[in-house]
Design a protein around this motif. Structure first.
Motif, PDB file in Angstrom:
ATOM      1  N   ASN A  26       0.807  -1.225   0.000  1.00  0.00           N
ATOM      2  CA  ASN A  26       0.000   0.000   0.000  1.00  0.00           C
ATOM      3  C   ASN A  26       0.837   1.271   0.000  1.00  0.00           C
ATOM      4  O   ASN A  26       0.540   2.215  -0.724  1.00  0.00           O
ATOM      5  CB  ASN A  26      -0.924  -0.010   1.220  1.00  0.00           C
ATOM      6  N   THR A  27       1.875   1.308   0.808  1.00  0.00           N
ATOM      7  CA  THR A  27       2.671   2.538   0.951  1.00  0.00           C
ATOM      8  C   THR A  27       4.157   2.194   1.057  1.00  0.00           C
ATOM      9  O   THR A  27       4.593   1.615   2.054  1.00  0.00           O
ATOM     10  CB  THR A  27       2.248   3.335   2.210  1.00  0.00           C
ATOM     11  N   TYR A  71       0.677  -2.944  11.056  1.00  0.00           N
ATOM     12  CA  TYR A  71       1.135  -1.820  11.878  1.00  0.00           C
ATOM     13  C   TYR A  71       2.022  -2.162  13.076  1.00  0.00           C
ATOM     14  O   TYR A  71       2.974  -1.434  13.359  1.00  0.00           O
ATOM     15  CB  TYR A  71      -0.059  -0.951  12.294  1.00  0.00           C
ATOM     16  N   GLU A  78      12.150   6.001   8.172  1.00  0.00           N
ATOM     17  CA  GLU A  78      13.000   6.974   8.863  1.00  0.00           C
ATOM     18  C   GLU A  78      13.762   6.307  10.010  1.00  0.00           C
ATOM     19  O   GLU A  78      14.954   6.555  10.211  1.00  0.00           O
ATOM     20  CB  GLU A  78      12.145   8.116   9.448  1.00  0.00           C
ATOM     21  N   TYR A 123      -0.844  12.193   4.935  1.00  0.00           N
ATOM     22  CA  TYR A 123      -1.506  12.141   6.250  1.00  0.00           C
ATOM     23  C   TYR A 123      -1.584  13.517   6.910  1.00  0.00           C
ATOM     24  O   TYR A 123      -1.798  13.623   8.111  1.00  0.00           O
ATOM     25  CB  TYR A 123      -0.797  11.126   7.151  1.00  0.00           C
TER      26      TYR A 123
END
Ligand SMILES: Nc1ccn([C@H]2C[C@H](O)[C@@H](COP(=O)(O)O)O2)c(=O)n1
Ligand SMILES: [Zn+2]
Length: 154
Positions: A26-27, A71, A78, A123
């Motif tokens: 998805n990301t 999640y 990062e 976001y």
């Protein structure tokens, strides 16, 4: 004449290339940390921790039990870039394809990074994003949005 990209395009390009290593369907996010000599000192993308096989963990988004989503397992780009880095990050810049979440911002601040350069902010306005910006402003860490660029090869 040959095409020459600037430093921002170069380091954001490295961050975006790193994102293509992510298995997240998805990301995909990539990050590149650079010191004051314009040397790359860390790169990362969002992925599972060592020993956690991509095929054995869920990649689902927000539906159902947290345990069955990605999640709790994914290490953000990062944080991976910080953990993969060499040496002191004080005064470094981090280039990220997506604006950092509140958890990564804590790690960015604590590592001594002084500037975030980002491209996407999908976001923007969420609680995580607002908390992230609140901490960055309190800590005096600069954040700058840059426009996406395309390299034309002729
Ligand atoms: N700045 C960010 C934001 C998100 N990530 C990772 C964490 C997940 O793998 C994915 C976000 O999932 P979504 O809810 O958009 O499907 O991106 C990151 O590494 N850095
Ligand atoms: Zn994060």
């Amino acid at each position: 004449m040959s095409k020459v990209i600037n430093w921002t395009q170069y380091f954001m390009g490295v961050a975006k290339l790193s994102a293509y290593r992510s298995k997240d369907p998805n990301t995909q996010v990539g990050a590149c940390i650079v010191n004051n000599d314009n040397k790359i000192v860390g790169v990362g993308y969002n992925g599972l921790p060592w020993g956690c096989e991509d095929s054995e963990f869920p990649w689902q988004v927000r539906e159902g039990e947290l345990y069955e989503t990605k999640y709790p397992y994914v290490v953000h780009a990062e944080l991976n870039a910080i953990l993969n880095s060499t040496g002191n990050l004080k005064g470094c810049r981090i280039y990220v394809s997506l604006f950092p979440c509140h958890e990564c911002v804590k790690a960015i601040i604590q590592s001594g990074i002084s500037e975030i350069i980002y491209e996407d902010d999908k976001y923007n306005g969420t609680d995580s994003d607002r908390a992230a910006k609140r901490m960055l402003e309190a800590a005096g860490v600069k954040y700058t949005k840059v426009e996406p660029f395309v390299i034309e090869v002729k």
